[in-house]
Design an enzyme around this catalytic site. Structure first.
Site, mmCIF file in Angstrom:
data_model
loop_
_atom_site.group_PDB
_atom_site.id
_atom_site.type_symbol
_atom_site.label_atom_id
_atom_site.label_comp_id
_atom_site.label_asym_id
_atom_site.label_seq_id
_atom_site.Cartn_x
_atom_site.Cartn_y
_atom_site.Cartn_z
ATOM 1 N N ARG A 170 0.865 -1.173 0.000
ATOM 2 C CA ARG A 170 0.000 0.000 0.000
ATOM 3 C C ARG A 170 0.909 1.232 0.000
ATOM 4 N NH1 ARG A 170 -2.082 -3.724 3.666
ATOM 5 N NH2 ARG A 170 -4.181 -4.499 3.140
ATOM 6 N N LYS A 203 -2.618 -2.140 7.437
ATOM 7 C CA LYS A 203 -4.043 -1.825 7.501
ATOM 8 C C LYS A 203 -4.852 -2.975 8.084
ATOM 9 C CE LYS A 203 -7.883 -0.475 4.476
ATOM 10 N NZ LYS A 203 -8.256 -0.176 3.076
ATOM 11 N N HIS A 295 -2.291 2.847 -5.359
ATOM 12 C CA HIS A 295 -2.793 1.472 -5.239
ATOM 13 C C HIS A 295 -2.585 0.674 -6.521
ATOM 14 C CE1 HIS A 295 -5.178 -1.698 -3.387
ATOM 15 N NE2 HIS A 295 -5.880 -1.793 -4.515
ATOM 16 N N ARG A 298 0.000 -2.149 -6.169
ATOM 17 C CA ARG A 298 -0.470 -3.333 -5.451
ATOM 18 C C ARG A 298 -1.437 -4.150 -6.308
ATOM 19 N NH1 ARG A 298 -1.179 -5.294 -0.212
ATOM 20 N NH2 ARG A 298 -3.273 -5.932 0.393
ATOM 21 N N HIS A 321 -3.964 -10.618 2.347
ATOM 22 C CA HIS A 321 -5.409 -10.548 2.539
ATOM 23 C C HIS A 321 -5.850 -11.585 3.561
ATOM 24 C CE1 HIS A 321 -6.139 -8.663 -1.696
ATOM 25 N NE2 HIS A 321 -5.993 -7.739 -0.770
ATOM 26 N N TYR A 330 -9.111 -9.661 -7.724
ATOM 27 C CA TYR A 330 -7.960 -9.382 -8.582
ATOM 28 C C TYR A 330 -7.741 -10.518 -9.577
ATOM 29 C CZ TYR A 330 -6.728 -5.739 -5.189
ATOM 30 O OH TYR A 330 -6.742 -4.633 -4.392
#
Length: 347
Positions: A170, A203, A295, A298, A321, A330
């Protein structure tokens, strides 16, 4: 004298245990409040505080009570802002106001059929897909870094883009990286087989457990994240502190780190430079660059890896994730044209 003090302390503990327990409870309560405040990230706390302030200002202007607020008042507030704020922002404000009530000892009932149906209808009427920035795919990435100048700033930008892409970072994570290990900071470790990104907090890792991300050598020296990072360190002569920093016009490197916003600007500038090199007009190049952001590095790694049939669990691990459903988005984007039935229909 020392024994006398010890016996005196013991006698107080025996004669007045409730006083000591009361002090302990107050101390623990203060600590509990401090820990509770850290349950959410600093950015979330600031956003919630701003949301509550906006609601209170709206109520004050209309002579309505903000705490405790009647469900109808809250619903009116949401409807009044439905045309000016995104549904995602309204949703966050609803959560913030509800939590503010709970913290103050009030129950804000938003579960009644009237409130629920109106809120669902509002979201359906004003909701719209999020405007996502484009992923910077591998071929586009190559053209972008090749278009960068062979200056000190160009070497920094090349290293930043390639490390951010390869590690699927990120923009805030990329901007916060340091060259050497430091207490509580994210840093880059150089090893013989590549780089290891040590993330102190992310995050999705608000507990601060940390994460390690491997960045291997690239097959092409011009787009190898390891070689370009080392070339940047050699040119900058940096040994410690922030890995990526602002550079003044006279090539003087600042002491502070770049911001997340600066990362996005660097990505856009590289895309724009590539478009200009390909023959686009300045206006066309600027428009193309506007479709990308921080972003894009990523998402570009994830989508490019999926397009090249990388295993889903490996992509999930690199992106860190928690749920595969997030990674699957994705993968679907990267494999839109892989084994597509329309391509097998003989058209």
């Amino acid at each position: 004298m020392g024994n006398h003090l010890i016996s005196l302390e013991n006698s107080v503990a025996i004669e007045h245990p409730s006083a000591l327990i009361s002090i302990d409870i107050e101390r623990f309560a203060d600590q509990a409040r401090d820990y509770a405040a850290l349950a959410r990230s600093a950015n979330t706390r600031r956003a919630y505080a701003s949301d509550v302030w906006a609601f209170e200002a709206w109520c004050e202007a209309r002579g309505a009570c903000a705490l405790p607020a009647a469900p109808g008042i809250l619903l009116g507030y949401l409807m009044d802002h439905a045309s000016t704020l995104k549904v995602a922002t309204l949703r966050r404000r609803l959560v913030a106001i509800r939590e503010h009530h709970a913290a103050a000892g009030y129950v804000l009932n938003t579960s009644s059929p009237a409130f629920r149906d109106t809120w669902v209808g509002l979201q359906r009427a004003h909701g719209q897909p999020a405007a996502k920035k484009r992923p910077l795919m591998t071929m586009e990435l190559r053209r972008a870094v090749e278009a960068l100048p062979r200056t000190l700033t160009g070497k920094r930008d090349r290293a930043l883009i390639l490390v951010g892409f390869a590690a699927a970072l990120r923009r805030s994570e990329l901007a916060s990286l340091e060259i050497a290990q430091s207490d509580g900071a994210s840093w880059i470790e150089e090893r013989s087989d590549g780089l290891v990104i040590h993330l102190a907090r992310t995050k999705t890792d608000q507990k601060g457990e940390g994460a390690e991300i491997g960045v291997p050598y690239g097959s092409n020296p011009e787009t190898c994240p390891v070689r370009t990072y080392r070339a940047w360190l050699k040119a900058s002569k940096l040994k410690a502190g922030p890995a990526f920093r602002p550079i003044a016009r006279n090539d003087r490197i600042r002491d502070r780190a770049l911001t997340g916003k600066s990362v996005a600007t660097i990505v856009k500038s590289a895309v724009e430079a590539a478009a200009l090199a390909d023959g686009d007009t300045p206006r066309q190049a600027a428009k193309k660059a506007a479709a990308y952001a921080g972003h894009s590095l990523r998402s570009g790694l994830a989508t490019s890896a999926a397009a090249n049939d990388a295993p889903g669990h490996a992509i999930q691990r690199q992106l860190r994730h928690r749920k595969f459903d997030t990674t699957a988005g994705y993968i679907r984007s990267g494999q839109l044209f892989r084994q597509n039935p329309a391509g097998m229909a003989g058209l």
